[in-house]
Scaffold this active site. Sequence first.
Site, short mmCIF file in Angstrom:
data_model
loop_
_atom_site.label_atom_id
_atom_site.label_comp_id
_atom_site.label_asym_id
_atom_site.label_seq_id
_atom_site.Cartn_x
_atom_site.Cartn_y
_atom_site.Cartn_z
N GLU A 1 0.85 -1.21 0.00
CA GLU A 1 0.00 0.00 0.00
C GLU A 1 0.88 1.26 0.00
OE1 GLU A 1 -3.27 -0.21 2.84
OE2 GLU A 1 -4.08 -1.99 1.84
N GLU B 1 -4.78 -8.90 -0.25
CA GLU B 1 -5.64 -8.59 0.91
C GLU B 1 -7.07 -8.52 0.42
OE1 GLU B 1 -4.47 -5.39 3.56
OE2 GLU B 1 -2.34 -5.85 3.24
O1 AHR Z 1 -5.15 -6.06 6.95
C1 AHR Z 1 -5.13 -4.90 7.71
C2 AHR Z 1 -4.47 -3.75 6.97
O2 AHR Z 1 -5.25 -3.38 5.87
C3 AHR Z 1 -3.12 -4.01 6.37
O3 AHR Z 1 -2.09 -3.86 7.31
C4 AHR Z 1 -3.01 -2.97 5.32
O4 AHR Z 1 -2.18 -3.36 4.24
C5 AHR Z 1 -4.45 -2.75 4.89
O5 AHR Z 1 -4.76 -1.42 4.84
#
Ligand code: AHR
Length: 533
Positions: A209, A333
């Site tokens: 990110e 994610e």
């Molecule tokens: O999964 C929780 C968080 O969500 C992670 O650390 C981040 O990459 C995303 O914003």
Amino acid sequence: MVRKNNLLIIKEMKHFLVTSMLFATLLVPAHAQNATTNRIILAADNPGPVISKDIYGHFSEHLGACIYGGLWVGKDSPIPNKDGVRLDVLNALKEIQIPNLRWPGGCFADTYHWRDGIGPQSQRASIVNVNWGGVTEDNSFGTHEFMALTEELGCDAYISGNVGSGTVREMSEWVEYLTSSNESPVTNLRKQNGRTEPWKVKYFAIGNETWGCGGNMSAEYYADQLKQYSTFLHNYGGNSLYKVACGPGGDDFKWTETLMKNQETRNMYQGISVHYYSVVDGWDVKGSATDFTEREWFETFRLNYDMDRILKLNESVMNLYDPKNTKGIIVDEWGNWFRVEPGTNPGFLYQQNTLRDALTAAIHLNIFNNHAERVKMANLAQIANVLQSIVLTKGDKMVLTPTYYVFRMFRVHQNARMIPMDIKCENYTYGDKSIPAVSASASINDNGVIHISLANLNPSHEINLSCILEGFNPGQMTGEVLTAAEMNAYNSFENQSAVKPASFSAFRMKDKTLEVSLPSKSVVVIEIKQKTK
Ligand code: AHR
């Protein structure tokens, strides 16, 4: 749903009459007699790409009780463990054939300095976990512990490197420490720490990110960083890194385009990450994980389905610059993000997991299967005690969540070939919005066995569905279902079996058409073996 060619359309017409007549008389209950005919045509004789087993991947971050308490209890813990990893969780993960594990973050990765996590545990540096609750991180779970865990699980390591607050040298040396067998100060350090042979590391992410917690960079700035970092991540010996560039949050296809449009940038990675969470009513509200209405149930699935649109959008950009499909999408994610459980640390992201989450998992995994051409890996956020977990732990207790069971049911798709399908189904309507009531995907494995995974999102009525199998001689069949009486049923430490798969038999084969009666709010997987003479 995925592809509709002329052949399928003709076959569809051929089967339509047969199918609709069958339903009128056989399976369709009175209330649904006038509903849309629900049918899937499966091109079983023309399978598509292999569904990478890595689509069934997981994610472990130094966040709340994901690592500490969830995976790792330390060798001296009274909780039964193998070299510090709790045995109950280890065995549960082995059962679902976890193919890869992402670590150490997430946002944490861009604050992580790997040298803090090697050497004797008592001498490791303690740091503050600034992203997640401001708690002390004693670094007792570091590189050696993570790699030992992946070896024990027999899964691939997916390591996220620190671009946000690290250096090129730091990341370069981490890869050397992990994978090189050459004589050097870094590899000597590894040997001093008890590991002579290098490990194999398959996946390595260059930042997380970077448009947000990983550095708040512009796409152009990150593209330059990517090139610089990647240049110094070497392939040592027989280890070949699959480098993952930090891709967009959701549908920010301009970010994707920036990473795709120049050949020099494209040469620097093999895959691009995509992150997407389903957040009911937005980040300021987020729904409750267990206490929700039918509106929120519906809204969750409406948001889940958006993964399909997001993938299509990113794929269309990638197809433009990479028509030969050499770059993969890595959805590292995904999942539902609800409010934390009352009374728990807001920085720990601890949420319960209900039947709704099981359906969410089914929708996503079906979408990933159907996008197998581009989607090469996906990682649920997260593996234990954080967000949409597959296991929850409390002291020495562990509970398997409904999401866990979906991964267990769907593991049959790992490395099988996706079967292209054309699906027509009724809508599930709430208020003025509608979504397809059935989510589906199918695959055929090396032994010629077909698996069809289905979810009925409608919480109130069953759906009768016919699946037309093109070019397949069906033999023995079995089925499994995951459902419960209540939409918000969940497994607690006290009642671990509220949502558990059961054997399923509400289906039959008529000619080459599989007729299934999908219970309301359920996930079903049906296995069909080929008839042997
Ligand atoms: O999964 C929780 C968080 O969500 C992670 O650390 C981040 O990459 C995303 O914003």
